[in-house]
Design a protein around this motif. Structure first.
Motif, PDB file in Angstrom:
ATOM      1  N   HIS A 159       0.776  -1.299   0.172  1.00 14.10           N
ATOM      2  CA  HIS A 159       0.026  -0.002  -0.132  1.00 14.10           C
ATOM      3  C   HIS A 159       0.839   1.240   0.036  1.00 14.10           C
ATOM      4  CE1 HIS A 159      -3.628  -2.474   0.639  1.00 14.10           C
ATOM      5  NE2 HIS A 159      -3.083  -2.907   1.774  1.00 14.10           N
ATOM      6  N   ILE A 181       2.610   4.520  -1.324  1.00 17.34           N
ATOM      7  CA  ILE A 181       2.065   5.599  -2.194  1.00 17.34           C
ATOM      8  C   ILE A 181       3.248   6.762  -2.769  1.00 17.34           C
ATOM      9  CG2 ILE A 181      -0.247   5.821  -1.669  1.00 17.34           C
ATOM     10  CD1 ILE A 181       0.210   8.262   0.378  1.00 17.34           C
ATOM     11  N   HIS A 182       3.139   7.081  -3.673  1.00 18.90           N
ATOM     12  CA  HIS A 182       4.236   8.076  -4.261  1.00 18.90           C
ATOM     13  C   HIS A 182       4.400   9.431  -3.519  1.00 18.90           C
ATOM     14  CE1 HIS A 182       3.645   5.146  -7.520  1.00 18.90           C
ATOM     15  NE2 HIS A 182       5.130   5.302  -7.721  1.00 18.90           N
ATOM     16  N   ASN A 221      -7.817  14.945  -0.224  1.00 18.41           N
ATOM     17  CA  ASN A 221      -9.033  14.146  -0.324  1.00 18.41           C
ATOM     18  C   ASN A 221      -9.913  14.065   0.737  1.00 18.41           C
ATOM     19  OD1 ASN A 221     -10.445  11.863  -1.029  1.00 18.41           O
ATOM     20  ND2 ASN A 221      -8.733  10.532  -1.462  1.00 18.41           N
ATOM     21  N   ALA A 223       2.740  10.736  -9.417  1.00 20.62           N
ATOM     22  CA  ALA A 223       1.425   9.974  -9.567  1.00 20.62           C
ATOM     23  C   ALA A 223       0.621   9.628  -8.455  1.00 20.62           C
ATOM     24  CB  ALA A 223       2.054   8.465  -9.942  1.00 20.62           C
ATOM     25  N   ASP A 224      -0.434   9.410  -8.718  1.00 15.76           N
ATOM     26  CA  ASP A 224      -1.541   9.216  -7.562  1.00 15.76           C
ATOM     27  C   ASP A 224      -1.994  10.421  -6.890  1.00 15.76           C
ATOM     28  OD1 ASP A 224      -1.110   6.473  -8.289  1.00 15.76           O
ATOM     29  OD2 ASP A 224       0.372   6.143  -6.704  1.00 15.76           O
ATOM     30  N   TRP A 225      -1.733  11.566  -7.357  1.00  9.50           N
ATOM     31  CA  TRP A 225      -2.236  12.752  -6.767  1.00  9.50           C
ATOM     32  C   TRP A 225      -3.062  13.805  -7.616  1.00  9.50           C
ATOM     33  CZ3 TRP A 225      -1.676  12.340  -1.472  1.00  9.50           C
ATOM     34  CH2 TRP A 225      -0.614  11.359  -1.145  1.00  9.50           C
ATOM     35  N   SER A 227      -1.181  15.181 -10.678  1.00  6.44           N
ATOM     36  CA  SER A 227      -0.228  14.348 -11.208  1.00  6.44           C
ATOM     37  C   SER A 227      -0.600  14.085 -12.719  1.00  6.44           C
ATOM     38  CB  SER A 227      -0.092  12.970 -10.335  1.00  6.44           C
ATOM     39  OG  SER A 227       0.212  13.106  -9.117  1.00  6.44           O
ATOM     40  N   VAL A 238       1.293   8.144 -14.812  1.00  6.51           N
ATOM     41  CA  VAL A 238       0.578   7.004 -14.205  1.00  6.51           C
ATOM     42  C   VAL A 238       1.623   5.863 -13.832  1.00  6.51           C
ATOM     43  CG1 VAL A 238      -1.030   5.056 -15.148  1.00  6.51           C
ATOM     44  CG2 VAL A 238      -1.339   7.358 -16.107  1.00  6.51           C
ATOM     45  N   GLN A 272       1.461  -0.796 -11.335  1.00  6.50           N
ATOM     46  CA  GLN A 272       0.836  -1.408 -10.246  1.00  6.50           C
ATOM     47  C   GLN A 272       1.923  -1.785  -9.056  1.00  6.50           C
ATOM     48  OE1 GLN A 272      -1.144  -4.812 -11.463  1.00  6.50           O
ATOM     49  NE2 GLN A 272      -1.978  -5.336  -9.241  1.00  6.50           N
ATOM     50  N   ASN A 273       1.494  -1.380  -7.782  1.00  3.41           N
ATOM     51  CA  ASN A 273       2.641  -1.708  -6.800  1.00  3.41           C
ATOM     52  C   ASN A 273       2.582  -3.419  -6.720  1.00  3.41           C
ATOM     53  OD1 ASN A 273       2.406   0.797  -5.974  1.00  3.41           O
ATOM     54  ND2 ASN A 273       1.966   0.394  -3.902  1.00  3.41           N
TER      55      ASN A 273
END
Length: 302
Positions: free
Chosen positions: A4, A6-7, A68, A160-162, A165, A168, A171-172
């Protein structure tokens, strides 16, 4: 990245740019907060306010980037920058109210500019205009240290992920913290020698030969002695997790990899002793698709 994770909300290659802008903003605040305004040169005071504006812009962009409404942790991370924005606005307001006009007898051709700067009520909007050239000066200096001219923009977009951003992220990769071999596969590549990625419980995982051998041995054990396999599996589940959950560093994963080496050799010995095609069994562990059965063409052609 694993599980889990995140960048970062700010691109790491732009950390220097963002750090210098934050430092300049703090210095501007310290000067305005603790220096007498009446003894401060007007243009210097305006540049200090411009530095505060740069800090405000950075804080607002941070909040826009990470906000968020469904994530309480992200909301909490907005509190400090929002507090800075309020402090900066309060400081600018106090500076303007400390002295609204400095009277000087001027007669040269720049008297209108002098009068404009001596009126502290003009400082906020003049500082707003001066923030752009101040940012340009900082960027020009930072270019000498390897930063890109548009690093202030890329700091938010090259992520990425914000919210801001434009990248892309892949996947982790999943690292099952219950099991030693799976965790050990996440050590330094030069040590654990990852071969590929595979699937485990629906997640992508890093696969090395040690992990494949261990899983192949367990599969063989389950086929030949199911009752003994259940006993071993239950015992391992009870003891493996308390150890594996503390493996939070690649260096510890490397150590586990070496500790598991003798077991790997024992597993390999039993595979070559009791399996007609041991390398085939090892090769199909943790696949991206459904592995072939023992009676399939994959095994027959081998």
């Amino acid at each position: 990245m694993y599980n889990h994770e995140i960048h970062t909300p700010i691109a790491t290659k732009s950390f220097l740019t963002m750090g210098i802008i934050a430092l300049v903003a703090v210095l501007g605040y310290m000067i305005l907060r603790f220096s007498p305004i009446e003894k401060m040169p007007p243009l210097f005071a305006v540049l200090c306010i411009s530095a505060l504006y740069l800090g405000i812009a950075e804080c607002i962009l941070w909040c826009v980037q990470i906000f968020n409404a469904l994530d309480k942790d992200m909301i909490l991370l907005c509190l400090f920058p929002l507090n800075w924005v309020l402090i900066a606005i309060r400081t600018i307001k106090d500076v303007v109210h400390q002295q609204t006009f400095k009277k000087e007898n001027v007669s040269h051709k720049y008297k209108h500019l002098v009068i404009l700067l001596n009126n502290t009520s003009n400082w906020p909007w003049i500082a707003f205009l001066a923030a752009i050239p101040l940012l340009g000066i900082l960027v020009a200096v930072l270019i000498l240290f390897g930063q890109e001219p548009d690093s202030f923009i890329k700091a938010w977009t090259e992520t990425a992920d914000w919210n801001l951003s434009q990248k892309v992220a892949p996947q982790n990769i999943y690292r099952d913290e219950h099991y030693l071999c799976t965790v050990a596969a996440g050590g330094h590549p030069t040590i654990v020698k990852p071969m590929r990625t595979g699937k485990r419980h629906g997640h992508r995982v890093i696969v090395n030969r040690q992990l494949c051998i261990a899983n192949a041995f367990e599969q063989l054990l389950e086929e030949r002695t199911p009752n003994f396999h259940r006993f071993v599996r239950t015992l391992y589940d009870k003891t493996g997790y308390p150890i594996a959950k503390h493996i939070q560093s690649p260096y510890i994963a490397d150590a586990i990899y070496f500790i598991m080496k003798p077991l790997e050799w024992i597993f390999l010995f039993f595979l070559y002793m009791f399996d007609a095609k041991p390398e085939n069994r090892i090769a199909v562990q943790y696949p991206h698709s459904v592995p072939p059965t023992l009676n399939s063409a994959f095994y027959q052609q081998k």
